[in-house]
Design a protein around this motif. Sequence first.
Motif, PDB file in Angstrom:
ATOM      1  N   ASP A   4       0.829  -1.210   0.000  1.00  0.00           N
ATOM      2  CA  ASP A   4       0.000   0.000   0.000  1.00  0.00           C
ATOM      3  C   ASP A   4       0.860   1.255   0.000  1.00  0.00           C
ATOM      4  O   ASP A   4       0.551   2.239  -0.684  1.00  0.00           O
ATOM      5  N   ARG A  83      -9.736   3.376 -10.615  1.00  0.00           N
ATOM      6  CA  ARG A  83      -9.635   2.411 -11.710  1.00  0.00           C
ATOM      7  C   ARG A  83      -9.772   3.104 -13.063  1.00  0.00           C
ATOM      8  O   ARG A  83      -9.012   2.827 -13.992  1.00  0.00           O
ATOM      9  N   LYS A 145      -7.087  -3.713  -8.502  1.00  0.00           N
ATOM     10  CA  LYS A 145      -8.094  -4.279  -7.608  1.00  0.00           C
ATOM     11  C   LYS A 145      -7.794  -3.948  -6.145  1.00  0.00           C
ATOM     12  O   LYS A 145      -8.690  -4.011  -5.296  1.00  0.00           O
ATOM     13  N   SER A 146      -6.533  -3.606  -5.873  1.00  0.00           N
ATOM     14  CA  SER A 146      -6.149  -3.257  -4.504  1.00  0.00           C
ATOM     15  C   SER A 146      -6.356  -1.774  -4.212  1.00  0.00           C
ATOM     16  O   SER A 146      -6.246  -1.344  -3.062  1.00  0.00           O
ATOM     17  N   LEU A 147      -6.632  -1.005  -5.269  1.00  0.00           N
ATOM     18  CA  LEU A 147      -6.797   0.433  -5.098  1.00  0.00           C
ATOM     19  C   LEU A 147      -8.203   0.736  -4.583  1.00  0.00           C
ATOM     20  O   LEU A 147      -9.195   0.246  -5.138  1.00  0.00           O
ATOM     21  N   LYS A 148      -8.295   1.521  -3.563  1.00  0.00           N
ATOM     22  CA  LYS A 148      -9.578   1.863  -2.968  1.00  0.00           C
ATOM     23  C   LYS A 148      -9.915   3.317  -3.268  1.00  0.00           C
ATOM     24  O   LYS A 148      -9.123   4.224  -3.016  1.00  0.00           O
ATOM     25  N   ASP A 149     -11.099   3.509  -3.812  1.00  0.00           N
ATOM     26  CA  ASP A 149     -11.533   4.859  -4.153  1.00  0.00           C
ATOM     27  C   ASP A 149     -11.769   5.703  -2.910  1.00  0.00           C
ATOM     28  O   ASP A 149     -12.232   5.202  -1.877  1.00  0.00           O
ATOM     29  N   ASN A 150     -11.444   6.970  -3.052  1.00  0.00           N
ATOM     30  CA  ASN A 150     -11.770   7.949  -2.017  1.00  0.00           C
ATOM     31  C   ASN A 150     -13.146   8.529  -2.366  1.00  0.00           C
ATOM     32  O   ASN A 150     -13.283   9.292  -3.319  1.00  0.00           O
ATOM     33  N   ARG A 151     -14.151   8.168  -1.625  1.00  0.00           N
ATOM     34  CA  ARG A 151     -15.517   8.593  -1.930  1.00  0.00           C
ATOM     35  C   ARG A 151     -15.938   9.854  -1.159  1.00  0.00           C
ATOM     36  O   ARG A 151     -17.109  10.237  -1.194  1.00  0.00           O
TER      37      ARG A 151
END
Length: 366
Positions: A4, A83, A145-151
């Motif tokens: 990460d 993504r 797939k390991s990337l998490k969006d900042n919502r």
Amino acid sequence: MLKDLLLRLIRLLVGGLFIFSGLIKVNDPVGTAIKLEEYFDVFSYDIAGFFEMFKPWALEIGVVMVVAEVVLGVMLIVGFKLRFTVWALGLMILFFTFLTFYSAYFNKVTDCGCFGDAIKLTPWESFYKDIVLLVMILILFLSRKSLKDNRANWALWTASFSLVFSISVAILAIRNLPFIDFRAYKEGVNIPQAMQPSAPLEYSYVMQKDGKEEIFDQYPSDEAYEFVELKLNNEEALPKISDFAVWNEDGDYTEEILSGQKAVVLATNLAKVTDNSLSKLERLVTGLQNSEIEVILVAASSQPDIDAFLNQHSWDVLGYQADATVLKTIMRSNPGLLLLDEGTVVKKYHFRNTPNPEEVKSILTK
């Protein structure tokens, strides 16, 4: 945890570089368009003729491209729609890598314009830079797939602000002039001085004898040596300006234009000069008659076309020719106004911002 951290570092590096590159070019979209026109010319000749159809749209394409660089860079750093961002950046860097490789391998466009006029890279340096970026973006792509969006709302607003900001800056730069001028002809530059080396040029002689190369500061007296090449040791001392020239059918006018006080109307393409763009310039030409400031027209056109233009508009000024590339480098406006005082660039104006005659007199005679 380590993965990460690595992905965040790559996002910061890639995003930061795209933002930096994009902001430099958003500052000068016309310069980006000029560079794209060079590529379209080369591709239409070397690859397929249909690339010629993109030339009239070079400015619009350039604006979309440089704004996308800024916005995608911001989105990558803040983590918004990661993504999509990685896909978009991947396609963009593939396109850039192709351009820089083509420039380097075939020696077609010797300056890719990756960082505008702010940082000059050789074609191979640009290509290697893109390869490094391509590798980093590939790592992000494989790890998408390991990337998490900042919502968070702030991420959306930050990305939106970067879009509005970059578009606004691009439009203002097109309708005026670049906010920061990185070119050799920026305000304050003395052109005659910039046409001279900043220090004595130092050369070395690369010679060959018995299949081995040696370098000498002076040409060797031993006739057994065979000359290979003359190598410049201090390239940084080369003149910053090497292509400035103005002429007409009677000869060269370069020395004359760089002396005294001149108000120079520059036109990179007389055929595209509209009456609306000339309204303020015509008042200026009329207002400076019989003053100590000489008004001249310099255009990248044939002398008959220049003379016909002057007659059509009843301008009682001298008209001269210059290279189109040089004029595009000096002025990002067609037409534009350049104020010179003994060869020093005092001021440059987009035709929309042409000053009145009294302003010009106060600037050049103070």
